[in-house]
Design a protein around this motif. Structure first.
Motif, short mmCIF file in Angstrom:
data_model
loop_
_atom_site.label_atom_id
_atom_site.label_comp_id
_atom_site.label_asym_id
_atom_site.label_seq_id
_atom_site.Cartn_x
_atom_site.Cartn_y
_atom_site.Cartn_z
N THR A 12 0.85 -1.27 0.02
CA THR A 12 0.16 -0.05 0.07
C THR A 12 1.14 1.37 0.03
N PRO A 13 0.77 2.08 -1.08
CA PRO A 13 1.56 3.34 -0.86
C PRO A 13 0.97 4.29 0.18
N HIS A 14 2.09 5.10 0.66
CA HIS A 14 1.94 6.02 1.54
C HIS A 14 0.60 7.06 1.34
N GLN A 15 -0.12 7.17 2.44
CA GLN A 15 -1.42 8.15 2.15
C GLN A 15 -0.87 9.53 1.98
N ALA A 16 -1.37 10.34 1.23
CA ALA A 16 -1.23 11.64 0.98
C ALA A 16 -1.95 12.44 0.39
N LEU A 17 -2.08 13.63 0.95
CA LEU A 17 -2.92 14.86 0.61
C LEU A 17 -2.46 15.11 -0.80
N HIS A 18 -3.91 15.62 -1.55
CA HIS A 18 -3.49 16.23 -2.95
C HIS A 18 -2.88 17.35 -2.64
N TRP A 19 -1.94 17.68 -3.73
CA TRP A 19 -1.20 18.92 -3.60
C TRP A 19 -2.06 20.18 -3.29
N ARG A 76 3.89 11.19 12.62
CA ARG A 76 2.95 10.21 12.08
C ARG A 76 1.74 10.00 12.94
N ASN A 77 2.07 9.96 14.45
CA ASN A 77 1.09 10.09 15.47
C ASN A 77 0.08 11.28 15.60
N PHE A 78 0.62 12.44 15.10
CA PHE A 78 0.00 13.58 15.18
C PHE A 78 -1.08 13.53 14.04
N LEU A 79 -0.73 13.11 12.78
CA LEU A 79 -1.50 12.96 11.76
C LEU A 79 -2.75 11.98 12.07
N VAL A 80 -2.36 10.91 12.70
CA VAL A 80 -3.26 9.78 12.89
C VAL A 80 -4.36 10.35 14.06
N ASP A 81 -3.58 10.91 15.21
CA ASP A 81 -4.56 11.49 16.19
C ASP A 81 -5.47 12.46 15.59
N ASN A 82 -5.04 13.16 14.75
CA ASN A 82 -6.21 14.41 14.09
C ASN A 82 -6.85 13.81 12.98
N ASN A 83 -6.88 12.83 12.54
CA ASN A 83 -7.71 12.27 11.50
C ASN A 83 -7.25 12.86 10.28
N ILE A 84 -6.02 13.11 9.93
CA ILE A 84 -5.47 13.64 8.76
C ILE A 84 -5.09 12.46 7.76
N PRO A 85 -5.88 12.25 6.75
CA PRO A 85 -5.62 11.21 5.75
C PRO A 85 -4.50 11.27 5.07
N ALA A 86 -3.24 11.39 5.61
CA ALA A 86 -1.97 11.27 5.12
C ALA A 86 -0.92 11.01 6.09
N ARG A 87 0.33 10.52 5.52
CA ARG A 87 1.28 10.20 6.41
C ARG A 87 2.65 10.92 6.19
#
Length: 393
Positions: A209-216, A318-329
């Motif tokens: 699975t590729p790393h989750q990323a926000l669209h630019w 990574r934990n910050f992104l997960v804890d804040n439900n950000i769909p990116a790594r």
């Protein structure tokens, strides 16, 4: 080749041996008894092979009888006549046994110790060894490496082959290193059994699975939510602005900053830990602003320290992104930058790759000479990216 042994044979009887004085005594045809001043004695087989004089121990006089010593000497003598080194052959034969030195676990640790210096952080985090430790050694570690075949390896990896393909691939890679090391140590092994195990396991249909990323296009809105006064969020801002890997950010130090350029040392540049290659990152006005904000929290030279003053924890962003439900790594922001360069800027492929630190060609001969990081061409591009991210474009 018979003239390499003394002509006489069976010179002594058991009774005569007991009365021999201290010194070296020849029974004939290369068999000698060395009697020591302390009363002990050792059987030795002396031979010459390929112009070299060699001595091979056959055991102590107390444990090996005259008849047995003569029998062992005759076996060794026949090997020499066939131009086989009996000392090396004995070492190889011992490897076929269940001795600790020949077991996979022992050789794996030895190979790891030899391989450490070429790994990032000198292998101190144990990440290189963990696939073997978790998935291979519990099942195969006690086996002599010379007795491990493709079916043994396939059975060990079958539970993770389709469920954890990335980990399984690492296990295969680590096993190759261990088998190559064992081969160099003269164990009778071949990496062909690893290749055959892969054939038995079959094609792995599960893709990584590729790393989750926000669209630019979504990056500026997220960037605007990040704090001016919290190390992890400041680290994320620097990560987004630079497009480098998390390890470089976590270990970013004040001493690496040279006015408008950040010099990342080889230890924190992927694939360059064992070279003198450094990666220089151009710094825009926004980069420098983040650095100034981070300096208030700096400890022990680290710009983004953890609570104990060391480098930022590798899972912090990574934990910050997960804890804040950000769909990116964290790694995904490299993809955001890379896509923006192609979609919006129509950047040259080679320059776009250099912007995210992909400076290898895959050809070691080319990489040895190709040291340019295209800094002059990257500088305006990274400034434009910073302007886009901050809404100033």
């Amino acid at each position: 080749m018979e003239d390499i042994f003394m002509a006489k044979s069976n010179a002594f009887t058991v009774a005569q041996l007991k009365s021999l004085p201290t010194g070296k005594h020849c029974d004939g045809l290369g068999l000698w008894l060395y009697k020591r001043p302390d009363g002990g004695a050792q059987w030795i087989f002396r031979f010459q092979l390929w112009g070299r004089q060699r001595e091979m121990g056959l055991g102590s006089y107390r444990n090996v009888s005259l008849a047995e010593a003569r029998k062992q000497a005759e076996l060794a003598r026949q090997q020499v006549l066939r131009e086989v080194d009996p000392i090396k052959q004995r070492q190889l034969n011992r490897q076929q046994s269940n001795s600790t030195d020949g077991r996979l676990e022992h050789l794996a640790w030895e190979a790891y110790e030899k391989h450490k210096k070429s790994l990032k952080h000198g292998g101190s985090d144990g990440r290189w060894f963990s696939p073997l430790r978790l998935h291979v050694l519990p099942k195969l570690g006690k086996m002599p490496i010379v007795k491990i075949d493709q079916e043994d390896i396939a059975r060990a990896l079958e539970p993770i082959w389709h469920e954890k393909p990335v980990t399984a691939k690492k296990c295969i890679s680590r096993l190759r290193t261990v088998f190559n090391y064992a081969s160099a140590k003269r164990f009778r092994v071949s990496t062909a059994v690893i290749d055959d195990a892969v054939v038995i396991l079959g094609y792995n249909k599960k893709r990584s699975t590729p790393h989750q990323a926000l669209h630019w296009k979504d990056v500026p809105a997220f960037y605007a939510t990040l704090s001016d006064d919290e190390p992890t969020q400041l680290a994320l801002r620097m990560l987004i602005l630079t497009g480098v890997r998390s390890d470089s950010i976590n270990n970013m130090r004040l001493g690496q900053l040279m006015s408008s350029v950040w010099i990342i040392p080889p230890l924190h540049v992927k694939g360059r830990a064992d070279s003198d290659f450094v990666f220089d990152v151009p710094l825009s006005k926004e980069h420098l602003q983040v650095i100034e904000l981070a300096k208030k929290h700096a400890q022990n030279g680290y710009l983004f320290p953890n609570s104990k003053g060391g480098p930022l924890n590798k899972m912090a962003m990574r934990n910050f992104l997960v804890d804040n439900n950000i769909p990116a790594r964290p790694h995904g922001f490299r993809s955001s930058l890379r896509t923006w360069l192609m979609d919006e800027i129509q950047c040259e492929e080679e320059i776009a790759e250099a912007c995210i630190g992909h400076v290898r060609t895959g050809d070691d001969a080319v990489d040895a000479y190709k040291r340019s990081t295209y800094l002059p061409k990257r500088t305006p591009l990274m400034k434009e990216w910073a302007n886009f991210v901050t809404g100033n474009s």
